[in-house]
Design an enzyme around this catalytic site. Structure first.
Site, PDB file in Angstrom:
ATOM      1  N   CYS A 198      34.795  45.645  37.779  1.00  0.00           N
ATOM      2  CA  CYS A 198      34.524  44.653  36.731  1.00  0.00           C
ATOM      3  C   CYS A 198      35.683  44.428  35.778  1.00  0.00           C
ATOM      4  O   CYS A 198      35.601  43.571  34.905  1.00  0.00           O
ATOM      5  CB  CYS A 198      33.267  45.042  35.957  1.00  0.00           C
ATOM      6  SG  CYS A 198      33.510  46.407  34.802  1.00  0.00           S
ATOM      7  N   CYS A 229      38.527  49.254  35.571  1.00  0.00           N
ATOM      8  CA  CYS A 229      37.523  49.385  36.620  1.00  0.00           C
ATOM      9  C   CYS A 229      37.827  48.387  37.742  1.00  0.00           C
ATOM     10  O   CYS A 229      38.007  47.196  37.480  1.00  0.00           O
ATOM     11  CB  CYS A 229      36.144  49.116  36.024  1.00  0.00           C
ATOM     12  SG  CYS A 229      34.821  49.084  37.248  1.00  0.00           S
ATOM     13  N   CYS A 256      31.471  53.629  34.895  1.00  0.00           N
ATOM     14  CA  CYS A 256      31.899  52.514  34.053  1.00  0.00           C
ATOM     15  C   CYS A 256      30.739  52.089  33.158  1.00  0.00           C
ATOM     16  O   CYS A 256      29.632  51.850  33.639  1.00  0.00           O
ATOM     17  CB  CYS A 256      32.354  51.367  34.948  1.00  0.00           C
ATOM     18  SG  CYS A 256      32.695  49.847  34.032  1.00  0.00           S
ATOM     19  N   CYS A 277      29.652  48.184  34.192  1.00  0.00           N
ATOM     20  CA  CYS A 277      28.989  47.779  35.443  1.00  0.00           C
ATOM     21  C   CYS A 277      28.231  48.929  36.105  1.00  0.00           C
ATOM     22  O   CYS A 277      27.559  48.726  37.111  1.00  0.00           O
ATOM     23  CB  CYS A 277      30.006  47.185  36.425  1.00  0.00           C
ATOM     24  SG  CYS A 277      31.091  48.406  37.178  1.00  0.00           S
ATOM     25  N   CYS A 309      38.141  63.494  36.164  1.00  0.00           N
ATOM     26  CA  CYS A 309      38.668  63.498  37.534  1.00  0.00           C
ATOM     27  C   CYS A 309      38.169  62.211  38.198  1.00  0.00           C
ATOM     28  O   CYS A 309      36.995  62.099  38.545  1.00  0.00           O
ATOM     29  CB  CYS A 309      38.134  64.737  38.243  1.00  0.00           C
ATOM     30  SG  CYS A 309      38.759  64.932  39.905  1.00  0.00           S
TER      31      CYS A 309
HETATM   32 ZN   LIG Z   1      33.053  48.456  35.842  1.00  0.00          ZN
END
Ligand SMILES: [Zn+2]
Length: 162
Positions: free
Chosen positions: A79, A76, A124, A127, A148
């Site tokens: 984060c 990510c 995610c 976060c 995607c």
């Molecule tokens: Zn994240």
């Protein structure tokens, strides 16, 4: 007509997600990584902020991560949570990095955040940052799923460089 469609869509969403919402409301609504909008804005690039925090979508074929084939981990961009592996990436032809599965527990789906997520949305798990969408037209020989994902929402870490 537009309003009717919206109302219809909302009903479908509510219908499909009532169980999930009940479950989530009993848990703490906070993500492991929780920041204010101002904090995210100062830490992310404008493009990352638009996608991750405003659920935007990058232009197809705009991300360098499309081309990546070397072994490694996609994390990510907000984060650092490890999301996807190169070995689960496939060429979907859509212009967005595509994966047939995430790492276990790395992502969550659908409506639960202030961002106003829709049903097939992928974000995610740590976060809450918006990543992309989930479709059922992935590779039949593996999971049949297609994650995607906006390249701008991720960073790539080649194996051995963690
Ligand atoms: Zn994240």
């Amino acid at each position: 007509m537009k309003n009717v469609l919206l109302a219809f869509f909302a009903m479908i969403l509510i219908g499909c997600n009532s169980n999930a919402q009940k479950k989530q409301s009993s848990q703490t609504p906070q993500y492991k990584v929780s920041k204010t909008e101002a904090e995210w804005k100062s830490e992310l690039t404008p493009a990352q902020f638009t996608v991750l925090r405003k659920a935007g979508t990058e232009r197809p074929f705009s991300s360098d991560l499309n081309k990546i084939k070397e072994p490694g981990t996609f994390v990510c961009a907000a984060c650092g949570n490890e999301l996807y592996l190169t070995k689960h990436k496939f060429e979907s032809g859509t212009g967005w990095p595509s994966f047939d599965r995430p790492l276990e527990g790395a992502v969550a789906y659908g409506a639960d955040s202030k961002l106003g997520f829709e049903r097939d949305e992928v974000h995610c798990a740590d976060c809450g940052g918006h990543l992309g969408h989930l479709f059922d037209d992935g590779p039949r020989e593996t999971t049949g799923k297609r994650h995607c994902i906006n390249g701008v929402a991720m960073k790539f870490i080649p194996d051995g460089k963690k």
